[in-house]
Design a protein around this motif. Sequence first.
Motif, PDB file in Angstrom:
ATOM      1  N   LYS A 100      64.134  46.328 100.444  1.00  0.00           N
ATOM      2  CA  LYS A 100      64.623  47.515 101.150  1.00  0.00           C
ATOM      3  C   LYS A 100      64.597  48.777 100.281  1.00  0.00           C
ATOM      4  O   LYS A 100      64.198  49.839 100.715  1.00  0.00           O
ATOM      5  CB  LYS A 100      66.050  47.269 101.647  1.00  0.00           C
ATOM      6  N   ARG A 101      65.066  48.629  99.040  1.00  0.00           N
ATOM      7  CA  ARG A 101      65.132  49.821  98.179  1.00  0.00           C
ATOM      8  C   ARG A 101      63.754  50.148  97.595  1.00  0.00           C
ATOM      9  O   ARG A 101      63.268  51.265  97.701  1.00  0.00           O
ATOM     10  CB  ARG A 101      66.150  49.596  97.046  1.00  0.00           C
ATOM     11  N   ASP A 102      63.134  49.137  96.990  1.00  0.00           N
ATOM     12  CA  ASP A 102      61.856  49.395  96.297  1.00  0.00           C
ATOM     13  C   ASP A 102      60.656  49.284  97.230  1.00  0.00           C
ATOM     14  O   ASP A 102      59.557  49.685  96.865  1.00  0.00           O
ATOM     15  CB  ASP A 102      61.704  48.422  95.127  1.00  0.00           C
ATOM     16  N   GLN A 103      60.885  48.711  98.430  1.00  0.00           N
ATOM     17  CA  GLN A 103      59.803  48.601  99.425  1.00  0.00           C
ATOM     18  C   GLN A 103      58.577  47.877  98.893  1.00  0.00           C
ATOM     19  O   GLN A 103      57.441  48.343  99.072  1.00  0.00           O
ATOM     20  CB  GLN A 103      59.385  50.011  99.878  1.00  0.00           C
ATOM     21  N   VAL A 104      58.809  46.746  98.222  1.00  0.00           N
ATOM     22  CA  VAL A 104      57.665  46.025  97.665  1.00  0.00           C
ATOM     23  C   VAL A 104      56.782  45.460  98.782  1.00  0.00           C
ATOM     24  O   VAL A 104      57.272  45.127  99.867  1.00  0.00           O
ATOM     25  CB  VAL A 104      58.107  44.889  96.703  1.00  0.00           C
ATOM     26  N   ASP A 105      55.498  45.338  98.479  1.00  0.00           N
ATOM     27  CA  ASP A 105      54.558  44.733  99.426  1.00  0.00           C
ATOM     28  C   ASP A 105      54.583  43.213  99.309  1.00  0.00           C
ATOM     29  O   ASP A 105      54.308  42.506 100.273  1.00  0.00           O
ATOM     30  CB  ASP A 105      53.126  45.216  99.137  1.00  0.00           C
ATOM     31  N   VAL A 106      54.846  42.739  98.091  1.00  0.00           N
ATOM     32  CA  VAL A 106      54.827  41.298  97.819  1.00  0.00           C
ATOM     33  C   VAL A 106      56.002  40.946  96.919  1.00  0.00           C
ATOM     34  O   VAL A 106      56.278  41.668  95.952  1.00  0.00           O
ATOM     35  CB  VAL A 106      53.530  40.883  97.075  1.00  0.00           C
ATOM     36  N   LEU A 107      56.652  39.836  97.222  1.00  0.00           N
ATOM     37  CA  LEU A 107      57.678  39.298  96.324  1.00  0.00           C
ATOM     38  C   LEU A 107      57.056  38.137  95.557  1.00  0.00           C
ATOM     39  O   LEU A 107      56.384  37.281  96.153  1.00  0.00           O
ATOM     40  CB  LEU A 107      58.834  38.725  97.135  1.00  0.00           C
ATOM     41  N   VAL A 108      57.309  38.068  94.261  1.00  0.00           N
ATOM     42  CA  VAL A 108      56.876  36.929  93.455  1.00  0.00           C
ATOM     43  C   VAL A 108      58.113  36.344  92.780  1.00  0.00           C
ATOM     44  O   VAL A 108      58.807  37.038  92.037  1.00  0.00           O
ATOM     45  CB  VAL A 108      55.836  37.348  92.392  1.00  0.00           C
ATOM     46  N   GLY A 109      58.435  35.104  93.059  1.00  0.00           N
ATOM     47  CA  GLY A 109      59.582  34.451  92.443  1.00  0.00           C
ATOM     48  C   GLY A 109      59.955  33.219  93.235  1.00  0.00           C
ATOM     49  O   GLY A 109      59.499  33.043  94.365  1.00  0.00           O
ATOM     50  N   THR A 110      60.726  32.384  92.684  1.00  0.00           N
ATOM     51  CA  THR A 110      61.320  32.411  91.377  1.00  0.00           C
ATOM     52  C   THR A 110      61.262  31.030  90.748  1.00  0.00           C
ATOM     53  O   THR A 110      60.513  30.174  91.218  1.00  0.00           O
ATOM     54  CB  THR A 110      62.779  32.910  91.462  1.00  0.00           C
ATOM     55  N   VAL A 111      62.162  30.775  89.792  1.00  0.00           N
ATOM     56  CA  VAL A 111      62.175  29.484  89.087  1.00  0.00           C
ATOM     57  C   VAL A 111      63.148  28.500  89.726  1.00  0.00           C
ATOM     58  O   VAL A 111      62.814  27.339  89.951  1.00  0.00           O
ATOM     59  CB  VAL A 111      62.544  29.703  87.596  1.00  0.00           C
ATOM     60  N   HIS A 112      64.354  28.934  90.021  1.00  0.00           N
ATOM     61  CA  HIS A 112      65.446  28.050  90.466  1.00  0.00           C
ATOM     62  C   HIS A 112      65.376  27.808  91.985  1.00  0.00           C
ATOM     63  O   HIS A 112      65.314  28.775  92.769  1.00  0.00           O
ATOM     64  CB  HIS A 112      66.766  28.730  90.075  1.00  0.00           C
ATOM     65  N   SER A 113      65.420  26.539  92.376  1.00  0.00           N
ATOM     66  CA  SER A 113      65.271  26.196  93.798  1.00  0.00           C
ATOM     67  C   SER A 113      66.345  26.824  94.683  1.00  0.00           C
ATOM     68  O   SER A 113      66.048  27.250  95.806  1.00  0.00           O
ATOM     69  CB  SER A 113      65.306  24.671  93.990  1.00  0.00           C
ATOM     70  N   GLY A 114      67.575  26.875  94.196  1.00  0.00           N
ATOM     71  CA  GLY A 114      68.653  27.461  95.006  1.00  0.00           C
ATOM     72  C   GLY A 114      68.421  28.943  95.245  1.00  0.00           C
ATOM     73  O   GLY A 114      68.664  29.468  96.346  1.00  0.00           O
ATOM     74  N   VAL A 115      67.953  29.629  94.215  1.00  0.00           N
ATOM     75  CA  VAL A 115      67.638  31.056  94.348  1.00  0.00           C
ATOM     76  C   VAL A 115      66.443  31.224  95.286  1.00  0.00           C
ATOM     77  O   VAL A 115      66.439  32.103  96.152  1.00  0.00           O
ATOM     78  CB  VAL A 115      67.335  31.685  92.966  1.00  0.00           C
ATOM     79  N   ALA A 116      65.458  30.339  95.143  1.00  0.00           N
ATOM     80  CA  ALA A 116      64.248  30.451  95.974  1.00  0.00           C
ATOM     81  C   ALA A 116      64.543  30.188  97.453  1.00  0.00           C
ATOM     82  O   ALA A 116      63.924  30.801  98.329  1.00  0.00           O
ATOM     83  CB  ALA A 116      63.171  29.497  95.473  1.00  0.00           C
ATOM     84  N   LEU A 117      65.476  29.278  97.722  1.00  0.00           N
ATOM     85  CA  LEU A 117      65.830  29.014  99.117  1.00  0.00           C
ATOM     86  C   LEU A 117      66.415  30.275  99.756  1.00  0.00           C
ATOM     87  O   LEU A 117      66.050  30.643 100.882  1.00  0.00           O
ATOM     88  CB  LEU A 117      66.826  27.842  99.199  1.00  0.00           C
TER      89      LEU A 117
END
Length: 397
Positions: A100-117
């Motif tokens: 929302k703030r940075d308006q990225v076109d693509v997200l890349v991440g992450t390492v931890h499964s709980g964070v990724a969910l």
Amino acid sequence: MKTALNSLRRVGVIAAAAAAAGVLLYAGTAPAQQPGKIKIGLMLPYTGTFAALGTSITNAFKLAIDENGGKLGGREIEYFTVDDESDPAKAPDNANKLIKRDQVDVLVGTVHSGVALAMSKVARDNNTLLVIPNAGADEITGPLCAANVFRTSFSNSQMGIAMGRVMAEQKKKTAVTLTWKYAAGDESVGGFKETFEAGGGKVIKELSLPFPQVEFQSYLTEIAALKPDVVYVFFAGGGAVKFVKDYAAAGLNKTIPLVGAGFLTDGTLEAQGDTAQGLLTTLHYGDGLDNPKNKAFRAAYAKAFKTEPDVYAVQGYDAAQLLIVGMNAVKGDTTKRAELVKAMEGAKLDSPRGPLALNKGHNPIHNIYLRKVEGKENKVIGVAVKDLTDPPRGCKL
Ligand code: PHB
């Protein structure tokens, strides 16, 4: 004076009208390529037990982009970086900031499964393209699969499935498992139990401790008392370093074989030193894999970062390779989402791990290798499962 002011005002009005017309003109004739840079949001851990993993992924992602002329689909890149601290509670806010703030076109991440969910839910809700360069939560490419979510790493159960088979083939009868208690550990152990028991073994005790705790002593005492034929664990990063050292310090490495998902010894051997020697693990990568891409990748990474790459670097590199395929297909025009996704789905990547394709749920189909620690290397000593691919698990793509 009055007339001069009036004429100035008139000029102002004309300028404003021209500017408005200009905007309209611009909107009416969209350029062949979107203007400006492609914004990439890197949401990864840069502190805590997985800090080194986040750094490896970032390094190698940028290396692949640099090798591609610093561009994606002909467009320059702007990076936005967030330290997710491997903290699931902070994940929705962190992902929302990037979207929302940075308006990225693509997200890349992450390492931890709980964070990724949590991150993949935000990506699905906003229809933001997400490429996961590590976190293996089975569900993300199973029942929660989505057109805009891709993974270039693995799913958690894969390593356990492979090691369970190997241990059953080695005629081990009893096993104790130990892991951090969250999706990654639970699924890794689940995979091990499934194939180990199908092959005639029995998991006699499943031990766990909260992530990211590293007070292992009481568990080691319990393992010593249970005397299983083998111990299977899931640990990674700083926790893996400490666990392997503690296992040896307790003298257990002399009496009860320790095996694990390959994260136990990947990117950690320098710190584990002698305590890791001889450990068997299963993973979709091995340092010395004999293919030209691996050799070139390892040389380029070592040159750029003055350190050896690990499996996390491979996954970060492949995340960028996958985006390169997608963005080239649409010449950097991210509005052509359907075409972009189709190209990524059909990608055949030349990965340092070997040829890499994705299944229906956008999860890798790859070999799982059996590795043995020899010196500072995770030496590939066999293929535990060839071309392993996950079942659909309810993925409807
Ligand atoms: C995960 O949480 O999915 C995870 C973390 C670290 C690893 C592997 C999997 O090395």
